[in-house]
Design a protein around this motif. Structure first.
Motif, PDB file in Angstrom:
ATOM      1  N   ASP A  15      11.721   1.387  -3.478  1.00  0.00           N
ATOM      2  CA  ASP A  15      11.366   0.951  -2.122  1.00  0.00           C
ATOM      3  C   ASP A  15      10.996   2.141  -1.245  1.00  0.00           C
ATOM      4  O   ASP A  15      10.017   2.091  -0.503  1.00  0.00           O
ATOM      5  CB  ASP A  15      12.525   0.171  -1.471  1.00  0.00           C
ATOM      6  CG  ASP A  15      12.658  -1.231  -2.039  1.00  0.00           C
ATOM      7  OD1 ASP A  15      11.747  -1.677  -2.767  1.00  0.00           O
ATOM      8  OD2 ASP A  15      13.696  -1.874  -1.748  1.00  0.00           O
ATOM      9  N   GLU A  18       7.659   3.470  -2.363  1.00  0.00           N
ATOM     10  CA  GLU A  18       6.595   2.552  -1.947  1.00  0.00           C
ATOM     11  C   GLU A  18       6.292   2.722  -0.458  1.00  0.00           C
ATOM     12  O   GLU A  18       5.134   2.749  -0.050  1.00  0.00           O
ATOM     13  CB  GLU A  18       6.990   1.104  -2.268  1.00  0.00           C
ATOM     14  CG  GLU A  18       5.982   0.065  -1.832  1.00  0.00           C
ATOM     15  CD  GLU A  18       4.605   0.223  -2.445  1.00  0.00           C
ATOM     16  OE1 GLU A  18       3.640  -0.259  -1.823  1.00  0.00           O
ATOM     17  OE2 GLU A  18       4.461   0.833  -3.516  1.00  0.00           O
ATOM     18  N   ARG A  21       4.415   5.971  -0.025  1.00  0.00           N
ATOM     19  CA  ARG A  21       3.026   5.832  -0.487  1.00  0.00           C
ATOM     20  C   ARG A  21       2.204   5.087   0.545  1.00  0.00           C
ATOM     21  O   ARG A  21       1.096   5.485   0.878  1.00  0.00           O
ATOM     22  CB  ARG A  21       2.996   5.078  -1.830  1.00  0.00           C
ATOM     23  CG  ARG A  21       1.579   4.941  -2.414  1.00  0.00           C
ATOM     24  CD  ARG A  21       1.436   3.756  -3.339  1.00  0.00           C
ATOM     25  NE  ARG A  21       1.744   2.484  -2.746  1.00  0.00           N
ATOM     26  CZ  ARG A  21       0.934   1.812  -1.907  1.00  0.00           C
ATOM     27  NH1 ARG A  21      -0.229   2.292  -1.561  1.00  0.00           N
ATOM     28  NH2 ARG A  21       1.304   0.634  -1.418  1.00  0.00           N
ATOM     29  N   LYS A  22       2.764   4.000   1.086  1.00  0.00           N
ATOM     30  CA  LYS A  22       2.056   3.191   2.081  1.00  0.00           C
ATOM     31  C   LYS A  22       1.808   4.007   3.351  1.00  0.00           C
ATOM     32  O   LYS A  22       0.717   3.957   3.917  1.00  0.00           O
ATOM     33  CB  LYS A  22       2.866   1.920   2.392  1.00  0.00           C
ATOM     34  CG  LYS A  22       2.146   0.941   3.272  1.00  0.00           C
ATOM     35  CD  LYS A  22       0.941   0.357   2.563  1.00  0.00           C
ATOM     36  CE  LYS A  22       0.241  -0.652   3.434  1.00  0.00           C
ATOM     37  NZ  LYS A  22      -1.102  -0.931   2.999  1.00  0.00           N
ATOM     38  N   GLU A  25      -0.977   6.430   2.667  1.00  0.00           N
ATOM     39  CA  GLU A  25      -2.247   5.698   2.620  1.00  0.00           C
ATOM     40  C   GLU A  25      -2.734   5.381   4.036  1.00  0.00           C
ATOM     41  O   GLU A  25      -3.900   5.591   4.358  1.00  0.00           O
ATOM     42  CB  GLU A  25      -2.050   4.419   1.815  1.00  0.00           C
ATOM     43  CG  GLU A  25      -3.301   3.663   1.510  1.00  0.00           C
ATOM     44  CD  GLU A  25      -3.015   2.450   0.626  1.00  0.00           C
ATOM     45  OE1 GLU A  25      -2.974   1.333   1.182  1.00  0.00           O
ATOM     46  OE2 GLU A  25      -2.835   2.625  -0.589  1.00  0.00           O
ATOM     47  N   ASP A 130      -4.326   1.715  -2.699  1.00  0.00           N
ATOM     48  CA  ASP A 130      -3.788   1.153  -3.936  1.00  0.00           C
ATOM     49  C   ASP A 130      -4.204  -0.310  -4.012  1.00  0.00           C
ATOM     50  O   ASP A 130      -3.618  -1.162  -3.344  1.00  0.00           O
ATOM     51  CB  ASP A 130      -2.264   1.295  -3.949  1.00  0.00           C
ATOM     52  CG  ASP A 130      -1.657   0.827  -5.264  1.00  0.00           C
ATOM     53  OD1 ASP A 130      -2.384   0.235  -6.101  1.00  0.00           O
ATOM     54  OD2 ASP A 130      -0.447   1.041  -5.452  1.00  0.00           O
ATOM     55  N   THR A 132      -3.767  -2.406  -6.265  1.00  0.00           N
ATOM     56  CA  THR A 132      -2.792  -3.299  -6.899  1.00  0.00           C
ATOM     57  C   THR A 132      -1.866  -3.929  -5.864  1.00  0.00           C
ATOM     58  O   THR A 132      -1.182  -4.899  -6.155  1.00  0.00           O
ATOM     59  CB  THR A 132      -1.933  -2.565  -7.946  1.00  0.00           C
ATOM     60  OG1 THR A 132      -1.156  -1.557  -7.291  1.00  0.00           O
ATOM     61  CG2 THR A 132      -2.801  -1.927  -9.021  1.00  0.00           C
ATOM     62  N   LYS A 133      -1.847  -3.400  -4.650  1.00  0.00           N
ATOM     63  CA  LYS A 133      -0.966  -3.921  -3.602  1.00  0.00           C
ATOM     64  C   LYS A 133      -1.682  -4.896  -2.663  1.00  0.00           C
ATOM     65  O   LYS A 133      -1.096  -5.388  -1.717  1.00  0.00           O
ATOM     66  CB  LYS A 133      -0.385  -2.776  -2.761  1.00  0.00           C
ATOM     67  CG  LYS A 133       0.330  -1.710  -3.565  1.00  0.00           C
ATOM     68  CD  LYS A 133       1.540  -2.248  -4.252  1.00  0.00           C
ATOM     69  CE  LYS A 133       2.273  -1.137  -4.985  1.00  0.00           C
ATOM     70  NZ  LYS A 133       3.179  -1.609  -5.980  1.00  0.00           N
ATOM     71  N   GLN A 135      -2.968  -8.166  -1.156  1.00  0.00           N
ATOM     72  CA  GLN A 135      -2.626  -9.590  -1.197  1.00  0.00           C
ATOM     73  C   GLN A 135      -3.921 -10.355  -0.903  1.00  0.00           C
ATOM     74  O   GLN A 135      -4.389 -10.341   0.234  1.00  0.00           O
ATOM     75  CB  GLN A 135      -1.573  -9.913  -0.135  1.00  0.00           C
ATOM     76  CG  GLN A 135      -0.242  -9.246  -0.373  1.00  0.00           C
ATOM     77  CD  GLN A 135       0.455  -9.780  -1.608  1.00  0.00           C
ATOM     78  OE1 GLN A 135       0.419 -10.964  -1.883  1.00  0.00           O
ATOM     79  NE2 GLN A 135       1.072  -8.894  -2.367  1.00  0.00           N
TER      80      GLN A 135
END
Length: 196
Positions: A15, A18, A21-22, A25, A130, A132-133, A135
């Motif tokens: 977590d 993540e 990383r967010k 980004e 990313d 893959t994240k 939605q």
């Protein structure tokens, strides 16, 4: 050796990673001289420009694989190769007045060739997101083109059949072919035939 469930410490660490990383980004994307969004079908880019700029003062080049947006005589606001091809005839740009702050904005609409692929960036030299994240937005089958819709409907049917213990569309097709072959060739013995 059996896989173990992740420990609460592992989950907490993931977590934290993540969130970092967010945050990285978001920071990278906020440094760009433009903002961009995408759907599975298209990409929209907007960049603020001075209020006194007119369309003839702009240099916008849109090709299948490249984009350049600049005010003539100045360094480009955005320039580079797309990560994937666009449909040039379906893509466009406009110059619009913005109320707050008073000024203008160049808006670029890019129609993707491949409607099932997310872009990690607008141009390949820019920082990536990313994918893959992402939605995806909810869509209905009626939004899809005929070929994609047929593929999705088949996948949905096969999933329902698997869940209910029935045959998938491919298994049903094979069974129907075998039945037809048996009817066409009654002289053959199919008592030991197995479906694979």
């Amino acid at each position: 050796m059996a896989d173990q469930d992740p420990s609460p410490t592992d989950i907490a660490q993931r977590d934290i990673e993540e969130k970092e990383r967010k945050a990285r980004e978001i920071a990278e994307q906020s440094q760009l001289p433009y903002k961009w969004t995408q759907t599975i079908r298209d990409v929209d880019v907007s960049a603020p420009i001075p209020a006194n700029i007119k369309g003839r003062d702009m240099e916008v080049v849109l090709t299948k694989n490249k984009l350049k947006v600049a005010i003539k005589g100045q360094a480009p606001i955005i320039e580079g190769d797309f990560p994937h091809s666009i449909l040039v005839d379906e893509s466009s740009w406009t110059l619009e007045t913005t109320p707050t702050p008073p000024g203008k904005e160049v808006n670029i609409h890019l129609d993707k060739v491949n409607k099932v692929e997310w872009w990690p960036h607008v141009v390949t030299g820019a920082p990536k997101i990313d994918v893959t994240k992402i939605q995806p937005e909810n869509s209905s089958l009626s939004d899809l083109d005929g070929e994609t819709r047929a593929m999705v409907e088949k996948m949905m049917y096969d999933q329902r059949q698997k869940e209910s213990g029935g045959m998938t569309s491919d298994e049903q097709r094979k069974a129907d072919l075998l039945k037809k072959f048996q009817a066409d060739h009654p002289e053959m013995d199919f008592s030991n035939a197995k479906m694979g």
